[in-house]
Enzyme design. Structure first.
Site, PDB file in Angstrom:
ATOM      1  N   HIS A  50       0.890  -1.154   0.000  1.00  0.00           N
ATOM      2  CA  HIS A  50       0.000   0.000   0.000  1.00  0.00           C
ATOM      3  C   HIS A  50       0.933   1.210   0.000  1.00  0.00           C
ATOM      4  O   HIS A  50       2.076   1.126   0.470  1.00  0.00           O
ATOM      5  CB  HIS A  50      -0.892   0.010   1.238  1.00  0.00           C
ATOM      6  CG  HIS A  50      -1.917  -1.085   1.201  1.00  0.00           C
ATOM      7  ND1 HIS A  50      -2.135  -1.947   2.242  1.00  0.00           N
ATOM      8  CD2 HIS A  50      -2.776  -1.465   0.208  1.00  0.00           C
ATOM      9  CE1 HIS A  50      -3.093  -2.801   1.908  1.00  0.00           C
ATOM     10  NE2 HIS A  50      -3.493  -2.534   0.676  1.00  0.00           N
ATOM     11  N   ASP A  53       2.671   1.831   3.156  1.00  0.00           N
ATOM     12  CA  ASP A  53       3.617   0.806   3.615  1.00  0.00           C
ATOM     13  C   ASP A  53       5.027   1.235   3.197  1.00  0.00           C
ATOM     14  O   ASP A  53       6.007   0.929   3.876  1.00  0.00           O
ATOM     15  CB  ASP A  53       3.332  -0.552   2.960  1.00  0.00           C
ATOM     16  CG  ASP A  53       2.004  -1.153   3.404  1.00  0.00           C
ATOM     17  OD1 ASP A  53       1.641  -0.987   4.578  1.00  0.00           O
ATOM     18  OD2 ASP A  53       1.335  -1.776   2.552  1.00  0.00           O
ATOM     19  N   HIS A 214     -12.546 -13.002  -2.748  1.00  0.00           N
ATOM     20  CA  HIS A 214     -13.500 -12.015  -3.262  1.00  0.00           C
ATOM     21  C   HIS A 214     -14.428 -12.661  -4.293  1.00  0.00           C
ATOM     22  O   HIS A 214     -15.622 -12.369  -4.337  1.00  0.00           O
ATOM     23  CB  HIS A 214     -12.773 -10.826  -3.883  1.00  0.00           C
ATOM     24  CG  HIS A 214     -11.917 -10.062  -2.910  1.00  0.00           C
ATOM     25  ND1 HIS A 214     -11.157  -8.976  -3.277  1.00  0.00           N
ATOM     26  CD2 HIS A 214     -11.709 -10.217  -1.581  1.00  0.00           C
ATOM     27  CE1 HIS A 214     -10.518  -8.512  -2.219  1.00  0.00           C
ATOM     28  NE2 HIS A 214     -10.834  -9.241  -1.186  1.00  0.00           N
ATOM     29  N   ASP A 249     -14.721 -11.518   4.909  1.00  0.00           N
ATOM     30  CA  ASP A 249     -13.534 -11.806   4.097  1.00  0.00           C
ATOM     31  C   ASP A 249     -12.481 -12.463   5.001  1.00  0.00           C
ATOM     32  O   ASP A 249     -11.901 -11.814   5.856  1.00  0.00           O
ATOM     33  CB  ASP A 249     -13.010 -10.473   3.533  1.00  0.00           C
ATOM     34  CG  ASP A 249     -11.888 -10.671   2.545  1.00  0.00           C
ATOM     35  OD1 ASP A 249     -11.603 -11.817   2.164  1.00  0.00           O
ATOM     36  OD2 ASP A 249     -11.289  -9.653   2.148  1.00  0.00           O
ATOM     37  N   ASP A 251      -9.593 -14.425   4.226  1.00  0.00           N
ATOM     38  CA  ASP A 251      -8.169 -14.469   3.869  1.00  0.00           C
ATOM     39  C   ASP A 251      -7.462 -15.688   4.451  1.00  0.00           C
ATOM     40  O   ASP A 251      -6.360 -15.589   4.997  1.00  0.00           O
ATOM     41  CB  ASP A 251      -7.451 -13.176   4.310  1.00  0.00           C
ATOM     42  CG  ASP A 251      -7.932 -11.953   3.534  1.00  0.00           C
ATOM     43  OD1 ASP A 251      -8.463 -12.112   2.423  1.00  0.00           O
ATOM     44  OD2 ASP A 251      -7.784 -10.825   4.054  1.00  0.00           O
ATOM     45  N   ASP A 283      -2.809 -13.150  -0.432  1.00  0.00           N
ATOM     46  CA  ASP A 283      -3.408 -12.185   0.503  1.00  0.00           C
ATOM     47  C   ASP A 283      -4.049 -13.009   1.609  1.00  0.00           C
ATOM     48  O   ASP A 283      -5.242 -13.313   1.558  1.00  0.00           O
ATOM     49  CB  ASP A 283      -4.427 -11.287  -0.222  1.00  0.00           C
ATOM     50  CG  ASP A 283      -4.713 -10.015   0.566  1.00  0.00           C
ATOM     51  OD1 ASP A 283      -4.209  -9.920   1.707  1.00  0.00           O
ATOM     52  OD2 ASP A 283      -5.430  -9.137   0.065  1.00  0.00           O
TER      53      ASP A 283
END
Ligand code: XUL
Ligand code: MN
Length: 343
Positions: A50, A53, A214, A249, A251, A283
């Protein structure tokens, strides 16, 4: 470890403190340098970023300082034999993005989102990577009446165009997700992502990223989502993980819920020579129960699951598969796959 030409990545957020919406962190924060060491030690090749980051406190550093820090990060990666896979603008934490960035009803918030994304593009350039991931976290609504969905779609397109225009070398991958944090997201599937890209001012520079979880949350099969993008040479990245049904979600580690679903993702990637063009991104999150000193095993497990499944994919007898397809004996083909997975 034989990786058969594949390269692997994860993001710093994949080694995390274990907080969830109902409970605080359960593990201490891990310094970026230690995450980099883990990346290398676990056999990975690239880091996902990101924007903040790479440059912490991005909203409060000067332009020059931002570029300097991004260049230092590039050097740190190079010193460790690593590279940056992509940079994604983090458009879901700042107060200006409470009701979305690009699709906010507030023009000042939309302007903030575009400016912040341009910074992410600048950081990417300094990191030596021209790939930008757009996970459109808050580009949706909690109630349908709150935004005009037609207008919102045009605003998403305007944002993509503004970024393509800003940096002629930039390539954008849209990472769709149907829900969370928003109840209703505007770009829920790969079909939506690719349609938006095709309508952009430079469709050649817009592709897609499939995240397994997703796709599952959208009620779709991840390998089919990947195949749809592969059919148009638009699958430029993946986020492999797993997901236990229609929940939050999760992950989860790749292959940890549904091995056959994971097998089919590896199969379509390998049949389409993904190793030549893309990086296998993960991810994944460690379970909240995992002790701090053992909280990278989800990354190890995911990478190894991919490589073990690659062995299964490549050891299938292709002639036998073709024969069974020709005979329409899908029951025997089913058993061939199941028995291969059972080992
Ligand atoms: C969120 C998600 C993000 C993106 C990058 O669900 O997957 O981590 O992958 O912004
Ligand atoms: Mn993701």
């Amino acid at each position: 470890m034989e990786k058969n030409g594949y390269r692997f990545s994860f993001g710093p957020w994949n080694i995390h403190e274990g907080a969830d919406p109902f409970g605080p962190p359960v593990r201490p924060s891990v310094a970026f340098a230690d995450k980099l060491t883990a990346l290398k030690d676990l056999g990975f090749d690239a880091m996902q970023f990101h924007d903040d980051d790479a440059v912490p406190d991005l909203d409060s550093v000067s332009h020059g300082e931002m570029l300097r820090q991004a260049r230092a990060m590039r050097q740190l990666l190079a010193d460790n034999g690593l590279f940056a896979e992509f940079v994604a603008p983090r458009l879901w934490e700042h107060p200006m993005t409470i009701d979305g960035g690009y699709t906010s009803n507030n023009p000042a918030a939309r302007a903030y989102a575009i400016e912040r994304s341009k910074k992410a593009a600048d950081i990417g350039r300094e990191l030596g990577c021209n790939l930008m991931v757009l996970w459109l976290a808050r580009e949706g609504t909690y109630i349908r009446e709150a935004k005009d969905a037609v207008l919102a779609t045009h605003r998403l397109l305007e944002a993509v165009n503004a970024l393509l225009d800003y940096d002629p070398a930039l390539r954008i991958v849209i990472e769709p997700k149907p829900n969370e944090p928003m109840d209703l997201a505007y770009i829920p599937t790969i079909g939506h992502a690719l349609a938006l890209g095709m309508q952009s001012s430079d469709p050649v520079r817009v592709g897609a990223l499939v995240e397994s979880a997703h796709a599952i949350l959208a009620g779709l099969d991840p390998s089919d989502e990947m195949s749809f993008a592969l059919a148009f040479d638009k699958l430029w990245s993946v986020h492999l993980n797993d997901q236990n049904g229609l929940k939050f979600d999760q992950d989860k580690a790749f292959g940890s819920v549904d091995l056959r679903r994971a097998f089919n993702q590896v199969r379509v990637l390998d049949e389409n020579r993904f190793w030549e063009t893309g990086v296998i991104g993960l991810d994944v999150k460690a379970m909240r129960t995992q002790p701090a000193e053992l909280a990278t095993k989800h990354l190890r497990n995911s990478l190894h699951a991919f490589l073990r499944l690659l062995d299964v994919v490549r050891s299938l007898d292709r002639a036998q598969v073709d024969e069974l397809i020709a005979a329409r004996d899908y029951e025997e083909l089913d058993w061939l796959v199941v028995s291969s997975l059972l080992g």
